[in-house]
Design an enzyme around this catalytic site. Structure first.
Site, PDB file in Angstrom:
ATOM      1  N   HIS A  53      -7.861   0.664  -1.503  1.00 46.81           N
ATOM      2  CA  HIS A  53      -7.031  -0.464  -1.916  1.00 46.81           C
ATOM      3  C   HIS A  53      -6.174  -0.938  -0.756  1.00 46.81           C
ATOM      4  O   HIS A  53      -5.986  -0.224   0.228  1.00 46.81           O
ATOM      5  CB  HIS A  53      -6.131  -0.071  -3.096  1.00 46.81           C
TER       6      HIS A  53
ATOM      7  N   GLN B 205      -2.723  -3.950   0.093  1.00 47.84           N
ATOM      8  CA  GLN B 205      -1.538  -4.535  -0.522  1.00 47.84           C
ATOM      9  C   GLN B 205      -1.304  -5.934   0.018  1.00 47.84           C
ATOM     10  O   GLN B 205      -1.784  -6.283   1.097  1.00 47.84           O
ATOM     11  CB  GLN B 205      -0.317  -3.673  -0.220  1.00 47.84           C
TER      12      GLN B 205
ATOM     13  N   HIS C  25     -14.015   4.981  -6.774  1.00 44.57           N
ATOM     14  CA  HIS C  25     -12.902   5.754  -6.242  1.00 44.57           C
ATOM     15  C   HIS C  25     -13.215   6.383  -4.878  1.00 44.57           C
ATOM     16  O   HIS C  25     -12.335   6.501  -4.022  1.00 44.57           O
ATOM     17  CB  HIS C  25     -12.537   6.860  -7.244  1.00 44.57           C
TER      18      HIS C  25
ATOM     19  N   HIS D 194      -7.673   5.915  -3.717  1.00 46.19           N
ATOM     20  CA  HIS D 194      -8.617   4.873  -4.139  1.00 46.19           C
ATOM     21  C   HIS D 194      -8.581   3.723  -3.122  1.00 46.19           C
ATOM     22  O   HIS D 194      -7.501   3.303  -2.699  1.00 46.19           O
ATOM     23  CB  HIS D 194      -8.206   4.364  -5.524  1.00 46.19           C
TER      24      HIS D 194
ATOM     25  N   CYS E 222      -8.505   3.357 -10.750  1.00 44.70           N
ATOM     26  CA  CYS E 222      -9.850   3.376 -11.316  1.00 44.70           C
ATOM     27  C   CYS E 222      -9.842   2.504 -12.576  1.00 44.70           C
ATOM     28  O   CYS E 222      -8.786   2.281 -13.177  1.00 44.70           O
ATOM     29  CB  CYS E 222     -10.256   4.806 -11.664  1.00 44.70           C
TER      30      CYS E 222
ATOM     31  N   CYS F 139      -6.222   8.844 -11.343  1.00 37.56           N
ATOM     32  CA  CYS F 139      -6.055   7.683 -10.446  1.00 37.56           C
ATOM     33  C   CYS F 139      -5.731   6.417 -11.248  1.00 37.56           C
ATOM     34  O   CYS F 139      -6.489   6.013 -12.124  1.00 37.56           O
ATOM     35  CB  CYS F 139      -7.322   7.472  -9.621  1.00 37.56           C
TER      36      CYS F 139
ATOM     37  N   ASN G  93      -3.567   0.157   4.277  1.00 37.25           N
ATOM     38  CA  ASN G  93      -3.219   1.445   4.869  1.00 37.25           C
ATOM     39  C   ASN G  93      -4.291   2.410   4.418  1.00 37.25           C
ATOM     40  O   ASN G  93      -4.567   2.500   3.225  1.00 37.25           O
ATOM     41  CB  ASN G  93      -1.883   1.971   4.341  1.00 37.25           C
TER      42      ASN G  93
HETATM   43 ZN   LIG Z   1      -9.562   5.696  -8.387  1.00 33.23          ZN
END
Ligand SMILES: [Zn+2]
Length: 376
Positions: A203, A205, A150, A201, A89, A86, A190
């Site tokens: 997150h 945007q 994560h 992970h 991370c 990932c 999303n």
């Molecule tokens: Zn991650």
């Protein structure tokens, strides 16, 4: 940045947020947002990265009067890597990721494969007819990592960490709104493979557009018409209407109301409005930000409880344009999902994709009642 915007973006918040800017190996900017008691962050990126060229451009569709972004270089981006690879991370145990530090609370960095870039250059003569306006895809695309964990989800974060995310959104909105050529800043998340997420992970945007997006322009046209007819703000009237009937309310608090819109397009759709008209996140007070955190976490708990599994969703902040029509705009968040049953997804039908005429199988009043009825 104007003085009032800088003040609103939180000079008073320096004590609660420690901001650490740095530069990644290929020149992209990265900014850590931490609680002040966090360890200091390692900012050196030892990787040998060559900058990714961006050839994005924007073209104007004269028929719909809408700008379209063309970003062909994005085909090479990472797609659902295994957890041990990932890139979001922290860098640990000898493995270098996009985030050089061994831990972080919230971190924002420029996307390596951006749709829009401050370095975008005009792709040159593509034999376009004169009626099709075009320009380099100047803008910025940033990634916001909500947590270093994560396996977490936005909805499982502690309230003080969610507040840190809100402050990071405010910081980025203020800074990007003041950047040359930027017309609108869009913060969103999303979540879930059903939405097309390429990294699991937690997150989101941030897009800084060189134009006001089609949806926002349409909303502002409606708002302009409404104020001309009634003298009142359209969004305030929508909110007042929902608060007076309470039929479609999912939850509310001192400063925020969450409701299913009367003409919802998606099987699950919840809008969150602040009770005060503000154009964007930086304009929210400390109390309004804290209050948002509790209402939003409650909504996220409810949507996940609906099918007893993580709901794939798009959660989109609607902020006013950076410069124009800010008196008409009304900050709000729209969360929606394509999950129409525990094992069924909604795909856009011909009427929806081709004509923009949505057909919803779920009654908004029923969806609101179900969301009120579950235990988050
Ligand atoms: Zn991650």
């Amino acid at each position: 940045m104007t003085a009032d915007r800088r003040a609103a973006s939180g000079a008073s918040r320096v004590d609660r947020v420690r901001r650490t800017p740095a530069v990644l190996a290929d020149g992209r900017e990265i900014i850590y947002f931490d609680h002040p008691d966090a360890p200091s962050r390692l900012t050196h990126d030892p990787r040998d990265l060559t900058p990714v060229g961006t050839s994005s451009q924007v073209r104007h569709d004269p028929v719909l009067d809408e700008w379209v972004v063309l970003a062909t270089h994005r085909q090479y981006r990472t797609h659902l890597p295994p957890t041990h690879e990932c890139p979001l991370c922290p860098s640990r145990d000898g493995r270098q990721t996009e985030i050089p530090s061994s831990d972080y609370h919230v971190v924002v960095f420029e996307n390596r494969y951006p749709s829009l870039s401050t370095h975008a250059v005009d792709a040159g003569d593509a034999d376009l007819p004169a009626i099709v306006d075009h320009a380099p895809g100047v803008g910025r695309c940033e990634v916001v990592c909500f947590t270093s964990d994560h396996d977490a989800a936005f909805g499982s974060l502690r309230p003080d960490r969610v507040r840190l995310v809100v402050d990071a959104w405010a910081d980025r909105t203020s800074e990007l709104s003041a950047a040359p050529g930027i017309q609108q800043v869009f913060c969103f998340e999303n979540r879930g493979e059903a939405i097309g997420v390429t990294l699991s992970h937690p997150h989101g945007q941030i897009y800084a557009f060189p134009f006001v997006t089609p949806r926002t322009r349409q909303m502002l046209r409606s708002a302009r018409r409404h104020v001309d007819l009634t003298g009142r703000n359209l969004f305030s009237d929508v909110l007042a209407g929902e608060r007076s009937t309470r039929t479609r309310l999912v939850g509310d608090s001192e400063h925020w109301t969450a409701f299913v819109p009367a003409a919802a397009r998606w099987p699950i759709e919840v809008h969150l409005y602040p009770h005060r008209q503000v154009p964007d996140i930086p304009a929210l007070t400390d109390d309004e930000r804290d209050d948002f955190v509790s209402v939003y976490l409650d909504v996220l708990g409810r949507v996940d409880a609906l099918y007893d599994k993580p709901l794939p969703y798009i959660s989109a902040w609607h902020q006013g344009p950076a410069h124009d029509d800010r008196d008409l705009a009304y900050l709000h968040l729209e969360l929606f999902s394509v999950q129409r049953a525990p094992d069924k997804l909604k795909y856009l039908a011909g009427t929806e994709s081709a004509m923009g005429a949505f057909v919803n199988d779920s009654l908004p009043e029923d969806v609101a009642a179900r969301l009120r009825g579950v235990t988050p």
